[in-house]
Design an enzyme around this catalytic site. Structure first.
Site, short mmCIF file in Angstrom:
data_model
loop_
_atom_site.label_atom_id
_atom_site.label_comp_id
_atom_site.label_asym_id
_atom_site.label_seq_id
_atom_site.Cartn_x
_atom_site.Cartn_y
_atom_site.Cartn_z
N HIS A 88 55.50 18.44 -58.37
CA HIS A 88 55.24 17.32 -59.26
C HIS A 88 53.86 17.53 -59.87
CE1 HIS A 88 54.69 13.25 -60.71
NE2 HIS A 88 55.92 12.94 -60.37
N ARG A 106 52.39 8.10 -66.83
CA ARG A 106 52.51 8.75 -68.14
C ARG A 106 53.55 8.05 -69.01
NH1 ARG A 106 54.21 14.02 -66.42
NH2 ARG A 106 54.19 13.17 -64.32
#
Ligand SMILES: Cc1cc2nc3c(=O)[nH]c(=O)nc-3n(C[C@H](O)[C@H](O)[C@H](O)COP(=O)(O)OP(=O)(O)OC[C@H]3O[C@@H](n4cnc5c(N)ncnc54)[C@H](O)[C@@H]3O)c2cc1C
Ligand code: SF4
Ligand code: SF4
Ligand code: FES
Lengths: 633, 252
Positions: free
Chosen positions: A253, A273
């Site tokens: 990740h 994000r």
């Protein structure tokens, strides 16, 4: 031989995460006597940690969404290595599985018209993730846990006993799956477990066993995964005569915490994000614009202005490159840091503070706010976070039949959730795991129940049981032997160094040499003290699983001479259309692992025609493209 | 920033045990759980401790640190003075299995008594419609990570083992309140909250709220409103129904 409890069930579910609980609910609803076993307490499996959401094309926020778009996104994200049938079933059935959770009491965040709200996430074309703030996994596990309790209440009313039809054995670890027969007759007969608290052994006799044991990330040093993720299910399936697929694909990740060291690896959800957070390097540059690969050029914004407009007007603008699939972002961060443009603690900056008002951040990302405040003394409403890649998810897993989740090669053995493979190809999109757990958990439970009806009860011999007990007790006979913690920590460091995010032939070969040494040491591992809640003993029993799985990853990674999704080879940096046609399958052999190539199933015409031929040409060989063109002609 | 700390950790099996002293290294940014893990890895391999997420999300690592009920993974070492001994003991209210691990099954047994969510029978999955402001009250309670620190702290059962039979503790009572406030739930659990879960034992001291790592307002938002609704039972059966189907203000 000490006193061992022996119990009979129709279906044993190993694992109480999303996949295991959903499977157990299905098996019990099919009328089968079902047991749920888990290493930790009820309601605390890894699923509890999932933050961002559950992907399902309900179309509540953008009505253009449907299963076909979700299917295409999933295949694209997996770089077309996914088992098309699993990706199809997943996209079609996810909405029903989410709505069902709501009917069992889940309280998702809402849209203004009262439906389940959906948020943006990397690789998903439309807002698709059903969520509850950033604690979606908690909502999911609690709902499933409470559904199990609801069924137990029905059974109490009918049979006078909560546990009559579905019983939970928390903190009960399975160390061995019993199988009998050879070749096509190979089938399951139960599982051997130890209660962590008392150290007592329990033998479960059952015709169906579902492995829903989650992932393998505890074999890497920097990881978002907990102690539970030692790949027990992967390893037990392999040893029982099953096979593992796609093991070279491990998802790093892009955003884990990097500081303080003691929390390095802990996840920073992608929602940061999705909700507007941007990545910058030490020069203040939004570097993701420099890393949009050719295959994605058409879908992502080229300028900051366009990217910024997308948050408010997604229909007329392209999405920001911060939302590229995880493998792309993780590699980009890795490259920035290596080029000396990293943050003070060896990550990059992730900032929402300049983009959203403080109260919105606290409402949308409450547990991130809490996590940074309490663990790093960073207030994310005022300052950027420092983030870097962390081992997060394994795409590879137990090879299964896509419709029933039956493990290839062993009757009565099923796998669902992160422990099974194929669905996500070379890279999983965020949110596609929680939906995967529900869709395939249910399918596994249904199929295991049906098989149990056909197979009938099974019994185990004393000799089989005694052998499993001897193996479980072995570490106590070596009291002065190797320290299990030390072996585990060194293994984690080695996997991080040699089988991490960027790989080379030399390092992978070195890893295999090291794994052999670890195997010798693990054979000498010793524990002292008693069997009651003895973590050293537990780790000693997990170690062989970690080693088997680590060997699978290293061997498959050495075998695949290309870069794709969660597998990046420095010495074979390109994605190869020929390799797209190949899966690597791991089998147990002797004390080790053998890897074989296997052709990927051909995507049927009606599914492949959902893609533009120009997009397919980026992934497929000319011969494949020709035969697809003939099919449509 | 590395220093040596003095840890006193309760060690024992079942009810028998005692505090043991350890000197152990501490590095910058570490939490109590890191230090416990270091003791485990380097000195006492069989030291029993429960944990999972290491980020305050699973509620596994509850214990008492210098007598305060806390999550070990969310207690930073820099909150203690360097050199002062740090004492870690298991939760006091629940029976000890080993070392820092307690038997919390009581909470699951009591929780199992609360009748599950029951939506209207004719409402199909996919057709549920609820407004954000109506789900928020129950959502607050669903943040609960089941660490059971609240129940561990509640004076009605802490040091009063005899009450365990009658009192389900704040966690389970809050679950009852959560269902009661769910906009689409149809059951009335008020009588059971009072008669079977022992809501009357709670005298709203808020000690539970103080220790909740999720900062849930257990007393103000769950227990007090639940008590008020139980009081309504006596004189106004329709008001409860009205509460369920109307949008409710914070303090009605
Ligand atoms: C921090 C974090 C955030 C994430 N966020 C998201 C997200 O937003 N969306 C998304 O889709 N995915 C997300 N994921 C991924 C997703 O959470 C996992 O892939 C998923 O929860 C795995 O579920 P599972 O049911 O397969 O296994 P788990 O939930 O991990 O459960 C495994 C179970 O198996 C048990 N078990 C293991 N071995 C044994 C054994 N030997 N004996 C008995 N029991 C055993 C364990 O005790 C546990 O109960 C996230 C993952 C992490 C770590
Ligand atoms: S408010 Fe009630 S439940 Fe909470 S600690 Fe006080 S008496 Fe116990
Ligand atoms: S209410 Fe708070 S203290 Fe109580 S169990 Fe839940 S999270 Fe823990
Ligand atoms: S380990 Fe999960 S809350 Fe502490």
């Amino acid at each position: 031989m000490s006193q061992i409890t022996k119990l009979q069930f129709d279906v044993i579910v190993v694992g109480a995460g999303g996949a295991g609980l959903r499977a157990a609910i299905a098996a019990r609803e099919a009328g089968k006597k079902t047991a749920i076993l888990s290493k930790s307490l009820f309601g605390k499996a890894h699923t509890v940690m999932a933050e961002g959401g559950i992907a399902a094309s309900m179309g509540n926020v953008n009505s253009n969404d449907n299963w076909k778009v979700h299917f295409c996104d999933t295949m694209r994200g997996g770089k077309f290595l996914n088992h098309y049938r699993m990706a199809e079933l997943h996209a079609k059935e996810a909405p029903d599985r989410v709505w069902e959770l709501e009917a069992w009491g889940a309280l998702f965040d809402r849209t203004p018209d009262g439906k389940i709200s959906q948020r943006n996430f990397g690789g998903h074309e439309y807002p698709r993730l059903a969520h509850v703030g950033d604690r979606t996994g908690l909502e999911m596990i609690r709902t499933l846990q409470q559904r199990v309790v609801a069924l137990q209440q029905q059974d109490k009313a009918e049979f006078g006993d909560y546990d009559a039809m579905i019983q939970v054995f928390a903190e009960t670890s399975v160390s061995h799956v019993f199988v009998s027969g050879e070749g096509a007759d190979r089938k399951v007969s139960g599982a051997f477990a130890y209660a962590r608290g008392t150290g007592d052994f329990i033998v479960f006799e059952a015709p169906s066993v579902i492995l829903a044991t989650g992932g393998i990330g505890k074999s890497f040093k920097v990881t978002s995964n907990s102690w539970e993720y030692t790949g027990d299910g992967h390893s037990m399936a392999l040893i029982s005569g099953g096979s593992l697929v796609n093991m070279e694909f491990v998802q790093f990740h892009p955003t884990g915490m990097v500081w303080p060291l003691s929390v390095k690896g802990i996840l920073v959800t992608e929602s940061v994000r999705g909700d507007g957070g941007v990545l910058t390097n030490s020069e203040g540059r939004r570097f993701m614009f420099d890393y949009i690969p050719d295959v994605f050029k058409a879908q992502y914004a080229k300028t900051e202005e366009e990217a910024d407009r997308w948050y408010t007007d997604p229909d007329n603008n392209k999405r920001p490159p911060e939302l590229l699939p995880r493998d792309e972002v993780a590699r980009a961060i890795n490259t920035e840091v290596k080029a000396g443009r990293g943050s003070p603690h060896g990550g990059v900056f992730l900032d929402v503070s300049k983009r959203l008002p403080a109260d919105v951040i606290r409402a949308k990302l409450p547990s991130m706010w809490h996590q940074f405040k309490e663990l790093a003394d960073v207030d994310i409403t005022l300052e950027p976070m420092e983030v870097g890649p962390t081992c997060h998810y394994v795409m590879g897993g137990i090879e299964v039949d896509p419709d029933t989740q039956q493990a290839v090669g062993v009757k009565g053995l099923y796998a669902a959730g992160e422990s099974s493979g194929g669905m996500h190809g070379s890279n999983r999109l965020g949110g596609n795991s929680l939906s995967d757990l529900l869709v395939f958990g249910k399918r596994a439970g249904d199929a295991a129940a049906e098989y149990a009806s056909a197979a009938g009860p099974v019994t185990l011999s004393d000799a089989e049981i005694a052998a499993a007990e001897t193996a479980a007790m072995a570490p106590f006979s070596n009291a002065g032997g190797e320290n299990p913690y030390a072996i585990q920590q060194e293994l984690q460091q080695m996997m991080n160094d040699y089988v991490g995010i960027i790989r080379t032939e030399d390092e992978l070969k070195q890893a295999l040499v090291e794994i052999e040494k670890f195997k010798e040491r693990a054979a000498r591992v010793g524990v002292k003290g008693t069997r009651q809640y003895n973590p050293a003993w537990h780790i000693a029993l997990d170690l062989p699983h970690q080693l088997v799985v680590s060997e699978c990853i290293a061997r498959a990674a050495l075998g695949r001479e290309e870069s794709r999704g969660g597998h990046t080879r420095d010495d074979f940096a390109k994605m190869s259309p020929e390799w797209r046609q190949v899966n690597l399958i791991c089998y147990a052999e002797g004390t080790g692992v053998r890897v074989e190539k296997q052709a990927l199933p051909t995507i049927p015409q009606e599914l492949v025609s959902l893609f533009d031929s120009s997009e397919l040409s980026k992934y497929m060989t000319q011969a494949e493209l020709d035969s697809i063109a003939q099919g449509t002609a | 920033m590395t220093y040596t700390a003095n840890f006193r950790v309760w060690r024992g099996i079942g009810g028998e045990g005692e505090l043991q002293d350890y000197t152990v290294e501490v590095n910058e940014g570490e939490v109590v759980l890191d230090v416990i893990h270091r003791i485990q890895a380097t000195q006492e391999p069989d030291l029993g401790v429960r944990w999972n997420c290491k980020a305050g999300k699973c509620g596994s690592c509850s214990a008492e640190i210098n007598g305060k009920p806390r999550l070990m993974c969310m207690t930073r070492m820099n909150t203690f003075e360097e050199g002062a001994p740090v004492t870690v003991t298991p939760m006091r209210t629940f029976p000890v299995i080993r070392d820092l691990v307690t038997d919390v099954s009581f909470n699951y047994e009591k929780g199992r008594q609360v009748p599950a969510f029951s939506p209207p029978k004719d409402l199909k999955p996919g057709d549920f419609r609820m407004q954000q402001k109506d789900v928020e009250r129950s959502q607050e309670f669903r943040k609960c990570i089941e660490c059971f620190l609240c129940t561990n702290t509640c004076h009605a059962v802490r040091d009063h083992e005899e009450n365990v039979k009658f009192f389900a503790g704040p966690r389970v009572l809050m679950r009852t309140a959560e269902l009661d406030m769910h906009p689409l739930d149809t059951l009335d659990r008020r009588r059971m909250a009072q008669d079977e879960l022992g809501l009357g034992y709670c005298n709203i001291t808020k000690c539970c709220t103080e220790v909740c790592p999720e900062h849930i307002h257990i007393t103000d938002n769950a227990l007090i409103p639940l008590k008020e609704r139980v009081a309504d039972l006596k004189y106004d059966p329709l008001r409860w129904l009205g509460n369920k189907i109307r949008v409710r203000g914070k303090d009605d």
